[in-house]
Motif scaffolding. Structure first.
Motif, PDB file in Angstrom:
ATOM      1  N   CYS A  83      72.491 -70.891   3.289  1.00 33.82           N
ATOM      2  CA  CYS A  83      71.294 -70.100   3.021  1.00 33.82           C
ATOM      3  C   CYS A  83      70.241 -70.491   4.054  1.00 33.82           C
ATOM      4  CB  CYS A  83      70.776 -70.368   1.611  1.00 33.82           C
ATOM      5  SG  CYS A  83      69.359 -69.335   1.150  1.00 33.82           S
ATOM      6  N   VAL A  84      69.493 -69.521   4.514  1.00 30.71           N
ATOM      7  CA  VAL A  84      68.428 -69.760   5.489  1.00 30.71           C
ATOM      8  C   VAL A  84      67.127 -69.238   4.887  1.00 30.71           C
ATOM      9  CG1 VAL A  84      67.575 -69.248   7.816  1.00 30.71           C
ATOM     10  CG2 VAL A  84      70.048 -69.421   7.397  1.00 30.71           C
ATOM     11  N   ILE A  85      66.096 -70.077   4.897  1.00 31.22           N
ATOM     12  CA  ILE A  85      64.766 -69.603   4.526  1.00 31.22           C
ATOM     13  C   ILE A  85      64.073 -69.238   5.825  1.00 31.22           C
ATOM     14  CG2 ILE A  85      62.591 -70.071   3.356  1.00 31.22           C
ATOM     15  CD1 ILE A  85      63.978 -72.316   1.826  1.00 31.22           C
ATOM     16  N   ASP A  86      63.680 -67.990   5.931  1.00 30.86           N
ATOM     17  CA  ASP A  86      63.093 -67.448   7.155  1.00 30.86           C
ATOM     18  C   ASP A  86      61.606 -67.213   6.926  1.00 30.86           C
ATOM     19  OD1 ASP A  86      62.542 -66.132   9.524  1.00 30.86           O
ATOM     20  OD2 ASP A  86      63.910 -64.467   9.158  1.00 30.86           O
ATOM     21  N   PHE A  87      60.787 -68.042   7.558  1.00 30.38           N
ATOM     22  CA  PHE A  87      59.330 -67.951   7.453  1.00 30.38           C
ATOM     23  C   PHE A  87      58.815 -67.162   8.650  1.00 30.38           C
ATOM     24  CE2 PHE A  87      60.543 -71.823   5.251  1.00 30.38           C
ATOM     25  CZ  PHE A  87      59.747 -71.830   4.117  1.00 30.38           C
TER      26      PHE A  87
END
Length: 176
Positions: A83-87
């Motif tokens: 999973c990638v959290i993209d800010f």
């Protein structure tokens, strides 16, 4: 060996499924074709790589092609529950880091984090259930809303260093 091919090989050895991209979009001319009932024609798809990693031959074909300017990691179970959290809004990342900083600093290995060429940040991690792509936060900009934070997980992908962004910058690893 090109830097993209070397990076793609490293990412696959690290357990990720990857795909070739051009200007942030899966590069269709090199991907398998499937018949699409809605469109009534064969269309390029990266669906295969949501269930398997590419072969060495595929990597060599993709990442020696001069039209490919990036490598993307595929989210979900195929990449070890990635999973990638993209800010997209840097201040949201800064605030998030201030809130979770102590728990992150207690880790023996920092979470892989990269800065995007547009100034955002992406935090990569594996978890029991990565879920699907989700939009988590928005910001208002005049009369429209823009995504501030989203996840890239099952059914999604995110670009990896040393991919080229359409603005001319490259993705850069900054931690982990």
């Amino acid at each position: 060996m090109s830097s993209l091919l070397r990076a793609a090989n490293d990412y696959v050895r690290g357990g990720l499924s990857v795909i070739p991209v051009r200007d942030k979009i899966a590069y269709g001319p090199l991907l398998p074709k499937r018949y699409d009932e809605r469109q009534k024609k064969n269309v390029a798809t990266w669906n295969d790589y949501q269930t398997r990693q590419p072969t060495i031959g595929e990597l060599e074909t993709w990442f020696t092609n001069p039209n490919v300017n990036g490598v993307a990691g595929v989210g979900g179970s195929v990449s070890g529950n990635l999973c990638v959290i993209d800010f997209d809004v840097p201040s949201f990342y800064t605030r998030w880091r201030s809130l979770v900083g102590k728990s992150l600093s207690s880790r023996t290995t920092p979470l892989p984090t990269q800065q995007t060429p547009s100034g955002g940040y992406q935090v990569w991690f594996r978890c029991a259930e990565p879920g699907r792509n989700q939009k988590l936060a928005w910001v208002s900009s005049g009369d429209k809303q823009e995504i501030a934070i989203e996840t890239r997980a099952t059914g999604g992908y995110a670009l990896l260093p040393p991919s080229l962004h359409p603005n001319g910058g490259t993705y850069k690893a900054i931690d982990g």
